[in-house]
Design an enzyme around this catalytic site. Structure first.
Site, PDB file in Angstrom:
ATOM      1  N   GLY A  45       0.872  -1.349   0.058  1.00  0.00           N
ATOM      2  CA  GLY A  45       0.087  -0.067   0.019  1.00  0.00           C
ATOM      3  C   GLY A  45       0.954   1.062   0.167  1.00  0.00           C
ATOM      4  O   GLY A  45       1.931   1.250   0.579  1.00  0.00           O
ATOM      5  N   GLN A  50       2.881   9.749   1.339  1.00  0.00           N
ATOM      6  CA  GLN A  50       4.240   9.104   1.491  1.00  0.00           C
ATOM      7  C   GLN A  50       4.989   9.565   0.050  1.00  0.00           C
ATOM      8  O   GLN A  50       5.956   9.127  -0.023  1.00  0.00           O
ATOM      9  CB  GLN A  50       3.936   7.742   1.393  1.00  0.00           C
ATOM     10  CG  GLN A  50       3.207   7.218   2.674  1.00  0.00           C
ATOM     11  CD  GLN A  50       3.239   5.789   2.880  1.00  0.00           C
ATOM     12  OE1 GLN A  50       2.190   5.132   2.376  1.00  0.00           O
ATOM     13  NE2 GLN A  50       4.194   5.137   3.337  1.00  0.00           N
ATOM     14  N   CYS A  92       6.043   0.255   7.205  1.00  0.00           N
ATOM     15  CA  CYS A  92       5.615   1.592   6.611  1.00  0.00           C
ATOM     16  C   CYS A  92       6.817   1.737   5.684  1.00  0.00           C
ATOM     17  O   CYS A  92       7.888   1.977   5.969  1.00  0.00           O
ATOM     18  CB  CYS A  92       5.301   2.630   7.648  1.00  0.00           C
ATOM     19  SG  CYS A  92       4.937   4.300   6.713  1.00  0.00           S
ATOM     20  N   LEU A  93       6.639   2.102   4.246  1.00  0.00           N
ATOM     21  CA  LEU A  93       7.459   2.508   3.264  1.00  0.00           C
ATOM     22  C   LEU A  93       8.259   3.958   3.779  1.00  0.00           C
ATOM     23  O   LEU A  93       9.172   4.045   3.341  1.00  0.00           O
ATOM     24  CB  LEU A  93       6.973   2.371   1.878  1.00  0.00           C
ATOM     25  CG  LEU A  93       6.302   1.255   1.372  1.00  0.00           C
ATOM     26  CD1 LEU A  93       5.803   1.363   0.083  1.00  0.00           C
ATOM     27  CD2 LEU A  93       7.600   0.075   1.557  1.00  0.00           C
ATOM     28  N   HIS A 134      -4.444   1.647   7.545  1.00  0.00           N
ATOM     29  CA  HIS A 134      -3.150   1.947   7.619  1.00  0.00           C
ATOM     30  C   HIS A 134      -2.918   3.167   6.614  1.00  0.00           C
ATOM     31  O   HIS A 134      -2.410   4.218   6.972  1.00  0.00           O
ATOM     32  CB  HIS A 134      -2.134   0.831   7.248  1.00  0.00           C
ATOM     33  CG  HIS A 134      -0.678   1.486   7.292  1.00  0.00           C
ATOM     34  ND1 HIS A 134       0.189   0.922   8.135  1.00  0.00           N
ATOM     35  CD2 HIS A 134       0.156   2.000   6.592  1.00  0.00           C
ATOM     36  CE1 HIS A 134       1.321   1.420   8.007  1.00  0.00           C
ATOM     37  NE2 HIS A 134       1.159   2.022   6.974  1.00  0.00           N
ATOM     38  N   GLU A 135      -3.429   3.126   5.352  1.00  0.00           N
ATOM     39  CA  GLU A 135      -3.389   3.946   4.483  1.00  0.00           C
ATOM     40  C   GLU A 135      -4.391   5.355   4.784  1.00  0.00           C
ATOM     41  O   GLU A 135      -3.656   6.532   4.354  1.00  0.00           O
ATOM     42  CB  GLU A 135      -3.658   3.380   2.964  1.00  0.00           C
ATOM     43  CG  GLU A 135      -2.561   2.278   2.728  1.00  0.00           C
ATOM     44  CD  GLU A 135      -1.140   2.538   3.036  1.00  0.00           C
ATOM     45  OE1 GLU A 135      -0.645   3.758   2.591  1.00  0.00           O
ATOM     46  OE2 GLU A 135      -0.083   1.545   2.919  1.00  0.00           O
ATOM     47  N   HIS A 138      -2.714   7.310   7.014  1.00  0.00           N
ATOM     48  CA  HIS A 138      -1.631   8.255   6.219  1.00  0.00           C
ATOM     49  C   HIS A 138      -2.397   9.589   5.830  1.00  0.00           C
ATOM     50  O   HIS A 138      -1.824  10.565   6.021  1.00  0.00           O
ATOM     51  CB  HIS A 138      -0.894   7.438   5.364  1.00  0.00           C
ATOM     52  CG  HIS A 138       0.372   6.884   5.701  1.00  0.00           C
ATOM     53  ND1 HIS A 138       1.273   7.391   6.297  1.00  0.00           N
ATOM     54  CD2 HIS A 138       0.671   5.549   5.479  1.00  0.00           C
ATOM     55  CE1 HIS A 138       2.139   6.480   6.390  1.00  0.00           C
ATOM     56  NE2 HIS A 138       1.873   5.301   6.085  1.00  0.00           N
TER      57      HIS A 138
END
Length: 194
Positions: A45, A50, A92-93, A134-135, A138
């Site tokens: 994701g 991000q 997380c990226l 999660h996204e 963000h």
């Protein structure tokens, strides 16, 4: 300018994204680029925050592999009717190689628009429910560790601090834009899409 995944504590990661009001060819190109970045970084994701974009949009593919699984685009997602509770490890990226246990509702309802401007709604559970939560976090400026217990945060505090130190040192040598430059870029994107 090509998109890149920004790392914590980049200011856009804490920014509350604005709803998307317009989908055009440029936005479709951004979405395609986000999928490529997600695959390159071995994620499942990726939220617009991000990649330093202040718009309510994220992409996901649970397979994490280009050409496999289903590519999903969520524009202006809304989560409702949470049910149950489960704890799983998340990463997380924007904080590569940092993981921790996060409690989230086991089941949720979501409503979002796709790239064709069509509303899609679904009741979901499992990994997809976790990714959507999660996204969406963000997009509200919330990092996964904000949802962790204090004792679990202690275990990754050093790793998080390393990202803070790296960000500051890169900014000190001109390798990162200033807060003002970041805010100006956000305003340009908001004027175009929001």
């Amino acid at each position: 300018m090509p998109l890149e995944v920004v790392h914590y504590p980049h200011p856009t990661l804490r920014y509350q994204s604005k709803p998307v009001k317009r989908v055009d060819a440029d936005l479709r190109k951004i979405v395609a680029e986000m999928f490529e970045l997600m695959y390159e970084n071995r994620g499942i994701g990726l939220a617009a925050n991000q990649v330093d974009l202040p718009i309510r949009l994220f992409v996901a593919n649970l397979s994490g592999t280009k050409g496999e699984g289903e590519e999903l685009v969520f524009i202006n997602p809304v989560i409702s009717r949470p049910k149950g509770n489960e704890e799983e490890e998340e990463g997380c990226l924007s904080l590569p190689q940092v993981f921790g246990p996060v409690k989230r509702p086991a089941e949720i309802q979501f409503d979002a628009y796709n790239l064709q401007g069509e509303l899609f709604s679904q009741r979901i559970d499992g990994m997809l429910a976790r990714v959507v939560q999660h996204e969406t976090d963000h997009l509200d400026g919330i990092m996964f560790f904000d949802r962790m217990q204090p004792s679990a945060i202690q275990e990754i505090a050093y790793d998080i601090e390393e990202f803070v130190i790296d960000f500051k040192s890169r900014r000190d040598v001109g390798g990162m834009p200033t807060d003002e430059e970041i805010a100006e870029r956000r305003q340009q994107y908001e004027a175009t899409y929001c």
